[in-house]
Write a protein that holds these residues in place. Structure first.
Motif, PDB file in Angstrom:
ATOM      1  N   TYR A  40      34.448  29.558  21.101  1.00  5.24           N
ATOM      2  CA  TYR A  40      35.099  30.213  22.233  1.00  5.24           C
ATOM      3  C   TYR A  40      34.519  29.689  23.548  1.00  5.24           C
ATOM      4  O   TYR A  40      33.379  29.211  23.601  1.00  5.24           O
ATOM      5  N   ALA A  63      44.263  43.243  26.312  1.00  5.87           N
ATOM      6  CA  ALA A  63      43.384  42.174  25.838  1.00  5.87           C
ATOM      7  C   ALA A  63      42.271  42.737  24.952  1.00  5.87           C
ATOM      8  O   ALA A  63      41.840  42.098  23.991  1.00  5.87           O
ATOM      9  N   THR A  64      41.819  43.959  25.265  1.00 11.43           N
ATOM     10  CA  THR A  64      40.781  44.606  24.456  1.00 11.43           C
ATOM     11  C   THR A  64      41.297  44.903  23.051  1.00 11.43           C
ATOM     12  O   THR A  64      40.566  44.768  22.064  1.00 11.43           O
ATOM     13  N   LYS A 120      41.291  41.724  21.265  1.00 13.16           N
ATOM     14  CA  LYS A 120      39.905  41.406  20.913  1.00 13.16           C
ATOM     15  C   LYS A 120      39.515  42.087  19.590  1.00 13.16           C
ATOM     16  O   LYS A 120      38.933  41.452  18.697  1.00 13.16           O
ATOM     17  N   SER A 121      39.846  43.359  19.458  1.00 12.41           N
ATOM     18  CA  SER A 121      39.537  44.093  18.223  1.00 12.41           C
ATOM     19  C   SER A 121      40.244  43.475  17.030  1.00 12.41           C
ATOM     20  O   SER A 121      39.660  43.339  15.943  1.00 12.41           O
ATOM     21  N   GLU A 126      38.594  40.082  16.138  1.00 11.08           N
ATOM     22  CA  GLU A 126      37.273  40.227  15.524  1.00 11.08           C
ATOM     23  C   GLU A 126      37.360  40.785  14.103  1.00 11.08           C
ATOM     24  O   GLU A 126      36.375  40.764  13.362  1.00 11.08           O
ATOM     25  N   LYS A 129      32.435  36.833  18.081  1.00 12.61           N
ATOM     26  CA  LYS A 129      32.856  37.809  19.092  1.00 12.61           C
ATOM     27  C   LYS A 129      33.520  37.092  20.265  1.00 12.61           C
ATOM     28  O   LYS A 129      33.060  36.038  20.699  1.00 12.61           O
ATOM     29  N   LEU A 130      34.594  37.679  20.781  1.00 17.65           N
ATOM     30  CA  LEU A 130      35.257  37.092  21.944  1.00 17.65           C
ATOM     31  C   LEU A 130      34.348  37.167  23.166  1.00 17.65           C
ATOM     32  O   LEU A 130      33.713  38.190  23.410  1.00 17.65           O
ATOM     33  N   ASP A 158      33.570  36.954  27.367  1.00 21.86           N
ATOM     34  CA  ASP A 158      34.241  37.455  28.581  1.00 21.86           C
ATOM     35  C   ASP A 158      35.202  36.414  29.143  1.00 21.86           C
ATOM     36  O   ASP A 158      36.237  36.763  29.712  1.00 21.86           O
ATOM     37  N   GLU A 172      37.044  34.264  27.444  1.00 19.43           N
ATOM     38  CA  GLU A 172      38.286  34.341  26.665  1.00 19.43           C
ATOM     39  C   GLU A 172      39.077  35.582  27.071  1.00 19.43           C
ATOM     40  O   GLU A 172      40.305  35.535  27.178  1.00 19.43           O
ATOM     41  N   MET A 173      38.371  36.677  27.296  1.00 23.50           N
ATOM     42  CA  MET A 173      39.032  37.918  27.716  1.00 23.50           C
ATOM     43  C   MET A 173      39.692  37.747  29.080  1.00 23.50           C
ATOM     44  O   MET A 173      40.773  38.267  29.340  1.00 23.50           O
TER      45      MET A 173
END
Length: 275
Positions: free
Chosen positions: A218, A241-242, A245-246, A249, A255-256, A258, A260-261
């Motif tokens: 990432y 986006a959150t 992310k879940s 994962e 883990k993604l 910040d 990428e977010m």
């Protein structure tokens, strides 16, 4: 240059001055030739250079009809020219092998159903169109008519070569992209304009996003201040986006970040902008 191994009448294995093994193909290039004989350069139509000749590709070249090898090469060349980029060499193995089996199956009237065809048509539109053109080349050059499902399979081989990835992961990607799009639609409770430039850019971003996920590579965090600004500026997009992310994962161990977010949030804000 001297022949190291005769693969068939139309293909030979030789070595260059750096010790790289090269496959030369051409109609009748090895007719009545033996290892140690000189190749006639005017008969060479295509060269495949590798640091070490791949045994699978050698087997394909030696066993498949020369016309099918030529057609596979034409499909790859057309795809590369239209995408404006050089495709990973592995496509010469994967796509050529797939072509051979597709033609073999067609002779017995057996065809594979492509369960991802809808996703491929919608999320890999350029590659799907290249896959359709591949079917036209096959029909024109080999007289074999393959179903639309095969256009989707050829498209996946092209996508895989674009991203230099693993074909199994590439085949999973359309479903994952579909899930991510569904998350966006569910969060906003809207349909997305699939013909918009923002939507097209988002799909392109997701293709490379999944490639990074597959490789555990990432984007590294850059400026945390920018990420904070984006979070405050687009709270609804960040919330979406959150959720993505879940979901990611649950699919991949990494883990993604910040960074990428940040990109996900900006793309989501663009494709859901009602104005």
């Amino acid at each position: 240059m001297k022949i190291k191994k005769v693969l068939n009448n139309n293909a030979a294995l030789a070595s260059d001055e750096n010790g790289n093994e090269i496959i030369y193909t051409g109609c009748g290039i090895c007719f009545q030739k033996r290892p140690g004989d000189e190749l006639e350069e005017n008969k060479i139509e295509k060269t495949f250079v590798m640091e070490k000749a791949n045994e699978q590709f050698l087997k394909l070249v030696s066993e498949m009809p020369y016309e099918e090898i030529q057609v596979a090469d034409e499909i790859i060349k057309y795809a590369s020219e239209n995408l404006g980029k050089r495709l990973c060499n592995n496509i010469y193995i994967t796509l050529t092998d797939h072509l051979g089996f597709a033609i073999e199956r067609s002779k017995s009237g057996t065809f594979l159903k492509n369960k991802l065809l809808w996703e491929i048509k919608n999320y890999y539109k350029v590659e799907y169109n290249l896959g359709c053109h591949a079917l036209e080349i096959i029909k024109d050059k080999l007289g074999v008519e393959l179903p639309e499902d095969e256009a989707g399979f050829f498209a996946l081989h092209i996508v895989n070569a674009e991203l230099d990835g693993n074909i199994h992961h590439t085949m999973e990607a359309p479903e994952i992209i579909d899930d991510i799009i569904s998350i966006v639609k569910y969060t906003y409770k809207i349909d997305l304009d699939e013909d918009s430039f923002s939507y097209e850019r988002f799909i392109t971003h997701l293709k490379y996003f999944l490639q990074r996920a597959e490789r555990n590579a990432y984007y590294e965090p850059q400026d945390p201040g920018i990420f904070e600004i984006i979070m405050e500026r687009f709270p609804e997009a960040y919330n979406c986006a959150t959720r993505i992310k879940s979901y990611m994962e649950s699919k991949y161990p990494e883990k993604l970040t910040d960074e990428e977010m940040l990109y996900l949030t900006v793309h989501i804000a663009r494709i859901t902008d009602r104005d």
